[in-house]
Scaffold this motif. Sequence first.
Motif, PDB file in Angstrom:
ATOM      1  N   ASP A  78       0.849  -1.187   0.000  1.00 38.01           N
ATOM      2  CA  ASP A  78       0.000   0.000   0.000  1.00 38.01           C
ATOM      3  C   ASP A  78       0.887   1.240   0.000  1.00 38.01           C
ATOM      4  O   ASP A  78       1.165   1.824   1.051  1.00 38.01           O
ATOM      5  CB  ASP A  78      -0.895  -0.036   1.247  1.00 38.01           C
ATOM      6  N   PHE A 114     -11.708  -0.399   5.103  1.00 42.07           N
ATOM      7  CA  PHE A 114     -10.607   0.403   5.687  1.00 42.07           C
ATOM      8  C   PHE A 114     -10.607   0.195   7.198  1.00 42.07           C
ATOM      9  O   PHE A 114     -11.278   0.907   7.942  1.00 42.07           O
ATOM     10  CB  PHE A 114     -10.827   1.879   5.367  1.00 42.07           C
ATOM     11  N   ARG A 173      -2.549  -0.974   9.797  1.00 38.32           N
ATOM     12  CA  ARG A 173      -1.610  -0.108  10.542  1.00 38.32           C
ATOM     13  C   ARG A 173      -0.560  -0.890  11.320  1.00 38.32           C
ATOM     14  O   ARG A 173       0.414  -0.307  11.782  1.00 38.32           O
ATOM     15  CB  ARG A 173      -2.394   0.761  11.536  1.00 38.32           C
ATOM     16  N   THR A 190      -1.484  -1.215  -4.113  1.00 42.30           N
ATOM     17  CA  THR A 190      -2.635  -0.305  -4.038  1.00 42.30           C
ATOM     18  C   THR A 190      -2.115   1.103  -3.769  1.00 42.30           C
ATOM     19  O   THR A 190      -1.189   1.293  -2.992  1.00 42.30           O
ATOM     20  CB  THR A 190      -3.633  -0.697  -2.926  1.00 42.30           C
ATOM     21  N   ALA A 234      -7.699  -3.242   3.940  1.00 39.61           N
ATOM     22  CA  ALA A 234      -6.954  -2.003   3.673  1.00 39.61           C
ATOM     23  C   ALA A 234      -6.914  -1.124   4.917  1.00 39.61           C
ATOM     24  O   ALA A 234      -7.619  -1.377   5.892  1.00 39.61           O
ATOM     25  CB  ALA A 234      -7.605  -1.256   2.518  1.00 39.61           C
ATOM     26  N   SER A 235      -6.076  -0.096   4.832  1.00 41.80           N
ATOM     27  CA  SER A 235      -5.834   0.788   5.992  1.00 41.80           C
ATOM     28  C   SER A 235      -5.276  -0.030   7.159  1.00 41.80           C
ATOM     29  O   SER A 235      -5.658   0.137   8.305  1.00 41.80           O
ATOM     30  CB  SER A 235      -7.134   1.521   6.366  1.00 41.80           C
TER      31      SER A 235
HETATM   32  O1  G3P Z   1      -5.386   1.091   1.355  1.00 40.76           O
HETATM   33  C1  G3P Z   1      -5.991   2.194   1.928  1.00 40.76           C
HETATM   34  C2  G3P Z   1      -5.004   2.948   2.725  1.00 40.76           C
HETATM   35  O2  G3P Z   1      -4.072   3.589   1.881  1.00 40.76           O
HETATM   36  C3  G3P Z   1      -5.577   3.912   3.688  1.00 40.76           C
HETATM   37  O3  G3P Z   1      -4.740   3.879   4.750  1.00 40.76           O
HETATM   38  O4  G3P Z   1      -3.679   4.614   6.806  1.00 40.76           O
HETATM   39  O5  G3P Z   1      -4.693   6.302   5.235  1.00 40.76           O
HETATM   40  O6  G3P Z   1      -6.135   4.802   6.580  1.00 40.76           O
HETATM   41  P1  G3P Z   1      -4.824   4.966   5.906  1.00 40.76           P
END
Ligand code: G3P
Length: 215
Positions: free
Chosen positions: A6, A129, A166, A26, A163-164
């Motif tokens: 990502d 997310f 951490r 991504t 996704a998202s």
């Molecule tokens: O894949 C989605 C990602 O890029 C969002 O991540 O950490 O901005 O919530 P974040």
Amino acid sequence: MKFFIDTANVEEIRKAHDMGLIDGVTTNPTLISKEGRDFRPLVSEICEIVDGPVSVEAVSAKSEDLVAEARTLSEIHENIVVKIPMTFEGLRAVRILTSEGIATNVTLIFSPTQALLAAKAGATYASPFIGRLDDVSHVGMDLVEQIIAIYDNYDFNTLVIVASIRNPIHVLEAALMGADIATIPYTVLEQLAKHPLTDVGVERFLDDWKKIPKK
Ligand code: G3P
């Protein structure tokens, strides 16, 4: 389980690719903007590094504009997957793009019913997310569990991209739940490999190896 990276940073993508761990990439407008480079050459370079799906985001509001944008994006490379926002306009665009054979990734999914609609529209991928849900005191991984159950109930072909992400626990939970794909930031990818006992063990074996007489 597939790992996507990502990021839009080509150094990170190259390093992760060289480790042999990466099945796709991504991006989103935030990640692309951090690179300070022209959009098209950057995306082309990413597609040359990784032989797998590369998600890039369409940013229009209306379905007809999303479709036009997606068609243009898909011309950059055969591996392009177009990220479409989880809106009614977005879902209409997904239906059309799917019928044209353009791969889609419905993004910004925060509820199981949104994921259900994405699958019914024929999305190739759905991206819940999870980190952003954790940020507002919801358990992001609960959403992934529900989406997997729904997709299994009806044999939807849409693949779940967690996704998202951490931290490594997000990846662990995604794997335990059987999520199709985790899209992982480079720093988390490094964290997945690290263990202090491995470092101590390697050092000890090396020291002891030096004590062994060799001819
Ligand atoms: O894949 C989605 C990602 O890029 C969002 O991540 O950490 O901005 O919530 P974040």
